[in-house]
Every structure is written in C-alpha cells, then in structure tokens.
Design a protein around this motif. Sequence first.
Motif, PDB file in Angstrom:
ATOM      1  N   LEU B 315       0.845  -1.189   0.000  1.00  0.00           N
ATOM      2  CA  LEU B 315       0.000   0.000   0.000  1.00  0.00           C
ATOM      3  C   LEU B 315       0.885   1.245   0.000  1.00  0.00           C
ATOM      4  N   THR B 316       0.311   2.334  -0.477  1.00  0.00           N
ATOM      5  CA  THR B 316       1.023   3.614  -0.524  1.00  0.00           C
ATOM      6  C   THR B 316       0.086   4.696  -0.007  1.00  0.00           C
ATOM      7  N   GLY B 317       0.570   5.917   0.047  1.00  0.00           N
ATOM      8  CA  GLY B 317      -0.311   7.044   0.309  1.00  0.00           C
ATOM      9  C   GLY B 317      -1.347   7.142  -0.803  1.00  0.00           C
ATOM     10  N   LYS B 318      -2.490   7.702  -0.452  1.00  0.00           N
ATOM     11  CA  LYS B 318      -3.592   7.775  -1.405  1.00  0.00           C
ATOM     12  C   LYS B 318      -3.208   8.546  -2.660  1.00  0.00           C
ATOM     13  N   GLU B 319      -2.376   9.588  -2.451  1.00  0.00           N
ATOM     14  CA  GLU B 319      -2.026  10.490  -3.561  1.00  0.00           C
ATOM     15  C   GLU B 319      -1.231   9.784  -4.652  1.00  0.00           C
ATOM     16  N   GLU B 320      -0.629   8.647  -4.330  1.00  0.00           N
ATOM     17  CA  GLU B 320       0.138   7.927  -5.354  1.00  0.00           C
ATOM     18  C   GLU B 320      -0.748   7.095  -6.277  1.00  0.00           C
ATOM     19  N   GLY B 321      -2.019   6.959  -5.917  1.00  0.00           N
ATOM     20  CA  GLY B 321      -2.937   6.203  -6.775  1.00  0.00           C
ATOM     21  C   GLY B 321      -2.794   4.708  -6.596  1.00  0.00           C
ATOM     22  N   THR B 322      -3.582   3.979  -7.350  1.00  0.00           N
ATOM     23  CA  THR B 322      -3.628   2.522  -7.231  1.00  0.00           C
ATOM     24  C   THR B 322      -3.147   1.967  -8.568  1.00  0.00           C
ATOM     25  N   ASN B 323      -1.903   1.511  -8.590  1.00  0.00           N
ATOM     26  CA  ASN B 323      -1.255   1.211  -9.869  1.00  0.00           C
ATOM     27  C   ASN B 323      -0.757  -0.213  -9.972  1.00  0.00           C
ATOM     28  N   LEU B 324      -0.850  -0.725 -11.203  1.00  0.00           N
ATOM     29  CA  LEU B 324      -0.124  -1.931 -11.576  1.00  0.00           C
ATOM     30  C   LEU B 324       1.242  -1.465 -12.066  1.00  0.00           C
ATOM     31  N   ILE B 325       2.291  -2.080 -11.543  1.00  0.00           N
ATOM     32  CA  ILE B 325       3.637  -1.744 -12.002  1.00  0.00           C
ATOM     33  C   ILE B 325       4.061  -2.805 -13.021  1.00  0.00           C
ATOM     34  N   THR B 326       4.255  -2.403 -14.264  1.00  0.00           N
ATOM     35  CA  THR B 326       4.598  -3.373 -15.312  1.00  0.00           C
ATOM     36  C   THR B 326       6.029  -3.875 -15.115  1.00  0.00           C
ATOM     37  N   LYS B 327       6.372  -4.923 -15.861  1.00  0.00           N
ATOM     38  CA  LYS B 327       7.740  -5.453 -15.783  1.00  0.00           C
ATOM     39  C   LYS B 327       8.772  -4.390 -16.113  1.00  0.00           C
ATOM     40  N   ALA B 328       8.381  -3.449 -16.988  1.00  0.00           N
ATOM     41  CA  ALA B 328       9.292  -2.362 -17.363  1.00  0.00           C
ATOM     42  C   ALA B 328       9.328  -1.270 -16.297  1.00  0.00           C
ATOM     43  N   GLY B 329       8.589  -1.446 -15.206  1.00  0.00           N
ATOM     44  CA  GLY B 329       8.606  -0.468 -14.125  1.00  0.00           C
ATOM     45  C   GLY B 329       7.632   0.690 -14.314  1.00  0.00           C
ATOM     46  N   GLN B 330       6.776   0.591 -15.310  1.00  0.00           N
ATOM     47  CA  GLN B 330       5.802   1.668 -15.553  1.00  0.00           C
ATOM     48  C   GLN B 330       4.546   1.482 -14.698  1.00  0.00           C
ATOM     49  N   PRO B 331       4.072   2.556 -14.028  1.00  0.00           N
ATOM     50  CA  PRO B 331       2.794   2.440 -13.315  1.00  0.00           C
ATOM     51  C   PRO B 331       1.607   2.616 -14.273  1.00  0.00           C
ATOM     52  N   VAL B 332       0.641   1.709 -14.168  1.00  0.00           N
ATOM     53  CA  VAL B 332      -0.588   1.795 -14.970  1.00  0.00           C
ATOM     54  C   VAL B 332      -1.758   1.769 -13.993  1.00  0.00           C
ATOM     55  N   PRO B 333      -2.582   2.825 -14.004  1.00  0.00           N
ATOM     56  CA  PRO B 333      -3.682   2.839 -13.025  1.00  0.00           C
ATOM     57  C   PRO B 333      -4.568   1.598 -13.158  1.00  0.00           C
ATOM     58  N   LEU B 334      -4.850   0.951 -12.031  1.00  0.00           N
ATOM     59  CA  LEU B 334      -5.760  -0.201 -12.023  1.00  0.00           C
ATOM     60  C   LEU B 334      -7.177   0.292 -12.267  1.00  0.00           C
ATOM     61  N   LYS B 335      -7.908  -0.467 -13.078  1.00  0.00           N
ATOM     62  CA  LYS B 335      -9.319  -0.134 -13.317  1.00  0.00           C
ATOM     63  C   LYS B 335     -10.175  -1.331 -12.958  1.00  0.00           C
ATOM     64  N   ALA B 336     -11.324  -1.048 -12.347  1.00  0.00           N
ATOM     65  CA  ALA B 336     -12.246  -2.140 -12.026  1.00  0.00           C
ATOM     66  C   ALA B 336     -13.030  -2.489 -13.271  1.00  0.00           C
ATOM     67  N   GLN B 337     -12.717  -3.625 -13.859  1.00  0.00           N
ATOM     68  CA  GLN B 337     -13.568  -4.114 -14.931  1.00  0.00           C
ATOM     69  C   GLN B 337     -14.266  -5.351 -14.428  1.00  0.00           C
ATOM     70  N   GLY B 338     -14.414  -5.373 -13.112  1.00  0.00           N
ATOM     71  CA  GLY B 338     -15.046  -6.525 -12.458  1.00  0.00           C
ATOM     72  C   GLY B 338     -16.451  -6.720 -12.995  1.00  0.00           C
ATOM     73  N   TRP B 339     -16.938  -7.903 -12.746  1.00  0.00           N
ATOM     74  CA  TRP B 339     -18.202  -8.348 -13.268  1.00  0.00           C
ATOM     75  C   TRP B 339     -19.354  -7.644 -12.558  1.00  0.00           C
ATOM     76  N   THR B 340     -20.362  -7.268 -13.301  1.00  0.00           N
ATOM     77  CA  THR B 340     -21.593  -6.807 -12.676  1.00  0.00           C
ATOM     78  C   THR B 340     -22.748  -7.559 -13.298  1.00  0.00           C
ATOM     79  N   SER B 341     -23.751  -7.863 -12.495  1.00  0.00           N
ATOM     80  CA  SER B 341     -24.846  -8.695 -13.004  1.00  0.00           C
ATOM     81  C   SER B 341     -25.824  -7.891 -13.849  1.00  0.00           C
TER      82      SER B 341
END
Lengths: 342, 342
Positions: B315-341
Amino acid sequence: MSELTPLNAIGEFALINRLQAGLTLRQPGSVLGIGDDAAIIRPTAGTELVMTTDLLVEGIHFDLSFCPLRHLGYKAVAVNVSDVAAMNALPTQLVVALSVGPRFTVEAVEELYAGLRLACEAYNVDLVGGDTTASRGGLTLAITVLGEAPTGKAVRRSGGKPTDLLCVSGDLGGAFLGLQVLEREKQAFMADPETQPELANYEYVVQRQLRPEARLDIVHELRELGVHPTSMIDVSDGLASEVLHLCAASGTGARVFSEFLPLANPTLEAAAEFNLDPITCALNGGEDYELLFTVPVTDHEKIKNHPDITILGHLTGKEEGTNLITKAGQPVPLKAQGWTSF
Amino acid sequence: MSELTPLNAIGEFALINRLQAGLTLRQPGSVLGIGDDAAIIRPTAGTELVMTTDLLVEGIHFDLSFCPLRHLGYKAVAVNVSDVAAMNALPTQLVVALSVGPRFTVEAVEELYAGLRLACEAYNVDLVGGDTTASRGGLTLAITVLGEAPTGKAVRRSGGKPTDLLCVSGDLGGAFLGLQVLEREKQAFMADPETQPELANYEYVVQRQLRPEARLDIVHELRELGVHPTSMIDVSDGLASEVLHLCAASGTGARVFSEFLPLANPTLEAAAEFNLDPITCALNGGEDYELLFTVPVTDHEKIKNHPDITILGHLTGKEEGTNLITKAGQPVPLKAQGWTSF
C-alpha cells in the motif's frame, strides 16, 4: 414526473451506495453494517440467538399488480420478524438478498428499500447486509433475520403439555379475505381498465393482506405479564396447519372451540359478501401472522382479560387427536389445508 | 433408472423432511436446527459474529447446462464462507433460501442439497434453517452464513496502512479461463449434440470455476503464524476491483507488481490457447475466491516463505494512486472491470 433509471445505467456498486444511504444502525450490537465482506455483530451477554430466513417470489407469494413495492418491502421484513417473535425473541439484525429482472428501475428498487427501512424502524432491527443482483425473470427477495432471547428462554413448538391453554393473538382470516378482494378488483380492472378499484369498504382486510404486522407487542406484553409460553408458532399458513404443527412437535392433541375463534367484523362482512364460511377462512386462510401459543393452565388469570389474546381451547393427550369442537359440541378432526407454493 | 418425482407430488413439508434427513449439527453453538420457526444458536463466549448473504440466480450466476446441481450447492456455500474468511472469521451456521421452477424434480433439489451438505462438512458449518418454495422461472439460491471471530479480531477492508504488504492466497485467473472452456464446449455441444466435451486437459481451470474453495485454511494458517491482517477482502470480482475496494476503504493507494501475480501453469496454458492475456484474466476475471489482505511490513519474515501466499506489492499514500507496475517499471492505473450482473 421524474425520469426512471434503468438498473444497468448505474451498475451494482452505485446501486448499493444509493440503497444504503438511508440506513441507520440502532442496535448496540451492530458493530459494522453494509459495505464490507460481512457485517460484524456483538451479541448481548446472556442471550442466545435465533435465526430464520424467508423467501418471497414474484408470481408465487405476491402480485405486483396490486402489491405496491413499498408494502412488499415492509411485509418481507414483517413475515421474518414474525418467525423471530414466534421464538419469544426480539429481532436485532437482518440481511437482504434481492434479485430483480430487467423491467425494474433504480427507483423501483429504492421504493422496495423504503419499505424495508420503514419495517426496520418499526421493529427496531438493523439492516446490516445485502446482495442485489439481476435476474432473468421477476423479483425474488430473501431476508434472513437474527434475534435475541435471554439464554434458555427461546420458545419452541415442542414444549406444549396436555391441559396447557391454547391461545392466539389478534384475529384470524382477514388476510385471506383481503386477498379475495384484491383479486376480484384485479379481475375487474383487467376486464375494464377504466374501473377504479373499490377498496374503501375493505380497508381492514386489505391492510391485513398487504401490510401484516409481526406481533412483537405480544412478546413484550407476555414478558410484562410474567407469562412464559410453553410452545409457540406464528400463523402463516392458517390456524389448522399451525395447530397441527404445534401438536405434532409437542406430542399432544388439542381441542379448539370454533365459537372462540377471533373474527373481526370486517372479516365477517367480507366473508358474507364472498359467500365464504368465516371459520374456514380462519382455519385455512393463512398470512395472518398472529402468534399461536400455549401457557400452563395456572397462567389463566394472567391472560384471561388481555384484550388482544384469545383462549381457543387447550392441549390434550395425543390419543384424543387434534379437533375443532363445533358449537354443537361435536369434535371434527382438524386438517391442514394450508397453502403450499408447489 | 429410477423415476423422477415432480415437486408438487410431495408438497413443501414432505420435501423439507426429505432434505433435512441427511443433516447433522456439528457446532456446539447450534442448539436447534431446522424444524421450528427459527434456529437457536448460542454464540461462543468471547467472540463476535459476522453475517453475510449471497444470492445465486440461474442464467445470471450459473448455467445448469454445464454446472451440475451438486457443484452448484457446494459453490453456493463456498462463496458465502469465502466472505466469512475475508473477515478473518470461521463459519458456524448457515440458512438456505431456495426457489425452484416447475422443471425441477425432488431428486434435483436433493442433488443440490447433497452439494450443500458436502460443503457444510468441508467447512464445518451447520445448515440450521431454510425456506424452499416454487418459482415461475429458474433456480434462485440465497445463503446467509454466520461466523465467529475473537472479539475485536474481525478484519475489515478499511484497516490497511501505507507500506503494509499486499498479499494474495493461491493463484488467479483460473476460474475465468475455466468458464471460457465450459462455454466453448457448450457451444460445440449445441452445434453438434454428438460431441463429447473435451475437458480432460482443462481439469484445473474447470475445477476453479465449478468448485471453488473458500480459503479457511489461510485464516487458520495466519493465526498459527501469529499474523493479524490489517485489512482483507475476498477476490470474487477480479483482483483489480478488490484492490480498489480495499484501497478506497483504507484511504490508501497501492503498487501491485505485475510480475508477482500468481498464475498457475494450467491457467497460462489455457490463456495462450484462448489468446487471452493471463494478467488481464487475473486482474479482471473474477470468481477466484482467494483472499487479498495486507500485513504490516514487520510481518514480512513470517509470511515470505509461505508456499501459498504471494506478496503482490504494498500500500502507498492515497495520492500515489492505485497502480499496476509493469515489468518495465511503468505504473498503470488499475481499473475495475469486475463483473456486474446488471
């Protein structure tokens, strides 16, 4: 008129946020409500819990053409709380599982929740969790309620003894006649959509059908009177069916005097109009949600003058059977013609 | 082949009697099970309760053309128990509300109950109540589970702190790929009913879809390791959605390293065959029912060698956002594409 919002326009999480907006927690034991993987509940010391679930299915248990969603929400809570009352317990928390088909809007679900909230206020119970999903068909509503009773004081169906007095709260048969009125008006409306439903003369019985109340007041009053029922059940499928359940669980028979069956005047009037025997309506009608219970004969003095409790008769040895005693004094075996969904 | 019995041939009470025949109560707190207006439960001293409900609707959450009823019953319990596990609690009792349409037989409902019973045994939880009714449509199954945790030890989503390690049990993405396999075989079968489904090579991912397990073992093991998670959630809608929920509740951001995402070999193989990115399957696939949790960084030593727990990041401070860090070290913001009924 404001616009209606399809459910898929806002999605599940936004819907849940809207629904939980109006909820408050009143019970000291409700540590955490909606919004996590589960609710957290701290039971009161010295109590045991009761837990019950009831499912209402559109087209089987209710007809939205004459049951407003707000009433449905209220009734769904009331019928579950009635099961808690039938254990001599008081409700504390509940969870709601709801599935709704594509014809329902956000506003419709909010209306249903408004009814749930009203009932939660009326019965002092907290809505602490839920699951809301789509369905391919109509509306299905499953509610599970927790309640509390002092340890060892929850009342089962099985504790009745021969000679115990058999008592019922309120009056019987009204909910069934309310349903007859509503179904007649629906037929009239379908034949001629200009028809206005004529419900003014049937307010009492229609109310009994659409908005039954769980008899928590009776649970409180029995405690105040110092009366501890030996057995109890709620009247959901008709008195005959419930007397048979109670006697089967207690291993007893019963004598139920037909002249003592509590029938309200509006019930008698509606029965006459529909050419139905009011005693049959009371025995087999169902959905009255009154409490049927037994007390030791030594408690007769404590309850005989209660304005809202009727002594119907008494339990007997099993070998005597479970009988309705007619005005002429003839025993007629009670039969369960209670409602079944199948 | 024995004959099948329509539900209306035996009625609701006889059905309930048949269903409860195979049930036993194992929990010392289960004072009274099925058969009264409500169950009676005596909570263990020094514990608090968790309560959760989940609804499975035919045509929305499951497809009976490839999900056997016994598996459905098992899964319905498992997904509810998973919510209890996600509170760091152990399940104790559950109630089942079931509605079934006219095409179901007594034997079909018994098969479903066989799955419920198996899961109750596996998770040491007692089935103490239920409501079984007809429906006009398909099958709807609502389960409500109670669980217990030592008082004050239930874990919420909201307790995560920046620098806490973000961990997940098991592996991800398998259940989603299992569903792809099952749907492909269904299409093949519908095109040519002589086709035999080819599932042998996909046993792992199909099992992940049809018969997920709640990770109670992880709850037990964390207790044994002396690790108390600061926050926890179960992975039902895909990892991305759950990380976002956990961070929103905790008021933090997160760094999730893509190279650490646990992917089983059968999942990688199935993803390759379906030309799907396995990382996307893990992030957005859903139904893995693993536990996502955070622990203080000081607990690193205690969990770093656990064979079934993966440290995904922190976890980090909120201001850093919620990111996937790629193998190349790039942060990509996580998005909820979770299922909805809906």
